[in-house]
Design a protein around this motif. Structure first.
Motif, PDB file in Angstrom:
ATOM      1  N   ALA A  73       0.851  -1.193   0.000  1.00  0.00           N
ATOM      2  CA  ALA A  73       0.000   0.000   0.000  1.00  0.00           C
ATOM      3  C   ALA A  73       0.886   1.243   0.000  1.00  0.00           C
ATOM      4  O   ALA A  73       0.879   2.038   0.950  1.00  0.00           O
ATOM      5  N   PRO A  74       1.665   1.425  -1.065  1.00  0.00           N
ATOM      6  CA  PRO A  74       2.646   2.520  -1.097  1.00  0.00           C
ATOM      7  C   PRO A  74       2.036   3.917  -1.087  1.00  0.00           C
ATOM      8  O   PRO A  74       2.738   4.905  -0.856  1.00  0.00           O
ATOM      9  N   GLU A  75       0.743   3.985  -1.322  1.00  0.00           N
ATOM     10  CA  GLU A  75       0.083   5.300  -1.315  1.00  0.00           C
ATOM     11  C   GLU A  75      -0.164   5.825   0.106  1.00  0.00           C
ATOM     12  O   GLU A  75      -0.446   7.017   0.296  1.00  0.00           O
ATOM     13  N   ILE A  76      -0.059   4.951   1.108  1.00  0.00           N
ATOM     14  CA  ILE A  76      -0.292   5.368   2.497  1.00  0.00           C
ATOM     15  C   ILE A  76       1.043   5.744   3.133  1.00  0.00           C
ATOM     16  O   ILE A  76       1.958   4.914   3.194  1.00  0.00           O
ATOM     17  N   PRO A  77       1.200   6.973   3.593  1.00  0.00           N
ATOM     18  CA  PRO A  77       2.478   7.393   4.185  1.00  0.00           C
ATOM     19  C   PRO A  77       2.762   6.687   5.508  1.00  0.00           C
ATOM     20  O   PRO A  77       1.849   6.149   6.150  1.00  0.00           O
ATOM     21  N   ALA A  78       4.023   6.695   5.902  1.00  0.00           N
ATOM     22  CA  ALA A  78       4.410   6.164   7.206  1.00  0.00           C
ATOM     23  C   ALA A  78       4.300   7.285   8.240  1.00  0.00           C
ATOM     24  O   ALA A  78       4.524   8.458   7.926  1.00  0.00           O
ATOM     25  N   ILE A  79       3.960   6.905   9.465  1.00  0.00           N
ATOM     26  CA  ILE A  79       3.907   7.893  10.551  1.00  0.00           C
ATOM     27  C   ILE A  79       5.243   8.611  10.662  1.00  0.00           C
ATOM     28  O   ILE A  79       5.303   9.828  10.889  1.00  0.00           O
ATOM     29  N   ALA A  80       6.338   7.882  10.454  1.00  0.00           N
ATOM     30  CA  ALA A  80       7.680   8.437  10.605  1.00  0.00           C
ATOM     31  C   ALA A  80       8.029   9.495   9.568  1.00  0.00           C
ATOM     32  O   ALA A  80       9.033  10.211   9.715  1.00  0.00           O
ATOM     33  N   GLU A  81       7.216   9.643   8.538  1.00  0.00           N
ATOM     34  CA  GLU A  81       7.481  10.687   7.541  1.00  0.00           C
ATOM     35  C   GLU A  81       7.237  12.083   8.113  1.00  0.00           C
ATOM     36  O   GLU A  81       7.761  13.075   7.599  1.00  0.00           O
ATOM     37  N   TYR A  82       6.429  12.165   9.165  1.00  0.00           N
ATOM     38  CA  TYR A  82       6.208  13.434   9.860  1.00  0.00           C
ATOM     39  C   TYR A  82       7.416  13.630  10.776  1.00  0.00           C
ATOM     40  O   TYR A  82       7.629  12.865  11.720  1.00  0.00           O
ATOM     41  N   LYS A  83       8.239  14.618  10.503  1.00  0.00           N
ATOM     42  CA  LYS A  83       9.557  14.757  11.144  1.00  0.00           C
ATOM     43  C   LYS A  83       9.551  14.658  12.670  1.00  0.00           C
ATOM     44  O   LYS A  83      10.438  14.023  13.256  1.00  0.00           O
ATOM     45  N   PRO A  84       8.583  15.285  13.366  1.00  0.00           N
ATOM     46  CA  PRO A  84       8.594  15.141  14.827  1.00  0.00           C
ATOM     47  C   PRO A  84       8.409  13.697  15.300  1.00  0.00           C
ATOM     48  O   PRO A  84       8.708  13.378  16.447  1.00  0.00           O
ATOM     49  N   LEU A  85       7.932  12.817  14.413  1.00  0.00           N
ATOM     50  CA  LEU A  85       7.717  11.409  14.761  1.00  0.00           C
ATOM     51  C   LEU A  85       8.650  10.494  13.966  1.00  0.00           C
ATOM     52  O   LEU A  85       8.341   9.337  13.714  1.00  0.00           O
TER      53      LEU A  85
END
Length: 329
Positions: free
Chosen positions: A237-249
């Protein structure tokens, strides 16, 4: 005296040589009868499906019958304990999840009847199973950054459902709270169906769940896919981002996983033969695709790599459990 010592040394050497030859011979002839993969959960679930897919491939690789035996109950611990008590010869194996092999020891503590670190011999990781964070259509957020901002503005208002206390889904929520600096309410359910239905209806804001369970709801627009819990986006499901893409996380990563284990004391040569067979099976494009269809990322490892992986994962699981003061129901 010299004669006695010489005889003792020769006897000791003879015994050691005999054991080595016996172990080698056992490994060479292994397997010569049916292998049983114990699944510590009910038939039809994710672990069971993957076990049956693996068993199908291993029959051809090992040239022996491989069957699946479901021993459900006790958060996976009944089945795991049955394998711990089995003869350590490689014919009774466990396809275990992170729960009964790496998390439950910290949640259930002395209520457990076995010590996974001492009583189970890791063979290989089979697949990593990231959860997906999905939200109700009524929740006014569309990505993880907005979700964190909403949580900070509304402390204690966000509620998330999971399939139980102390499992990877629950730890997903606790880790998000810790790294994002927000406070949420955990609502444990018994199974993915109920936890998803209440998110669809808006009774619960969001849930952490396997992609397989959520896929139809996402496709029909009944829930919003916010992010996956793996360090990077998934292949399925490459269209769903990872939580870790948000820099604070950026440090966020917590997945469920399934691995193959034998009872402690199983000869290393047998473990290595099983590792080679499973690795060969998992690398088969057909099985790899079918594992991905189950929301998993195929991830075979050497026995030592798997041991090291479990140790690393256990450190994180223990820290989250103790920080959140999670205890068995």
């Amino acid at each position: 005296m010299f004669h006695f010592r010489r005889q003792f040394l020769l006897s000791t050497l003879s015994i050691a040589t005999g054991l080595a030859v016996s172990t080698h011979a056992h490994a060479q002839e292994f397997p010569n009868k049916t292998i049983t993969i114990v699944v510590p959960f009910s038939a039809g679930g994710g672990v069971d499906t993957i076990a049956r897919l693996l068993a199908e491939k291993l029959r051809g690789t090992l040239k022996q019958n491989v069957i699946v035996d479901n021993k459900a109950g006790g958060s996976g611990m009944i089945g795991a304990n049955a394998v711990v008590k089995a003869t350590p010869d490689g014919y009774t194996l466990l396809l275990g999840s992170a729960g009964e092999t790496a998390i439950n020891a910290f949640v259930y503590k002395n209520k457990m009847q076995y010590n996974p670190a001492k009583d189970l011999a890791p063979i290989t990781l089979v697949t990593r199973i990231p959860n997906v964070l999905v939200a109700s259509p009524t929740l006014p957020v569309k990505n993880i950054e907005e979700l964190v901002a909403y949580g900070k503005k509304n402390p204690g208002k966000l509620a998330y459902s999971t399939s139980g206390v102390g499992n990877p889904q629950h730890l997903n929520g606790e880790l998000l709270e810790e790294l994002a600096g927000i406070h949420m309410v955990h609502i444990p359910y018994k199974g993915a169906s109920g936890q998803l239905v209440d998110v669809v209806s808006g009774n619960v804001d969001m849930t952490f769940v396997s992609f397989t369970a959520a896929k139809a709801f996402i496709k029909d627009g009944k829930v919003k896919a916010i992010a996956v819990t793996s360090a990077k986006r998934t292949s399925f499901a490459p269209e769903i981002p990872a939580i870790a893409e948000y820099k604070p996380l950026a440090k966020y990563q917590l997945e469920n996983w399934f691995g193959l284990f034998a009872p402690a004391g199983t000869p290393d040569a047998v473990l290595q033969k099983l590792n080679a067979a499973v690795t060969h099976a998992i690398k088969d494009p057909d099985l790899a695709k079918r594992l991905q269809d189950q929301g998993g990322e195929p991830a075979p490892m050497s026995t030592q790599q798997f041991r090291d992986f479990i140790k690393t994962e256990s450190v994180q699981f223990q820290r989250i459990v103790e920080t959140a003061n999670i205890t068995a129901e």
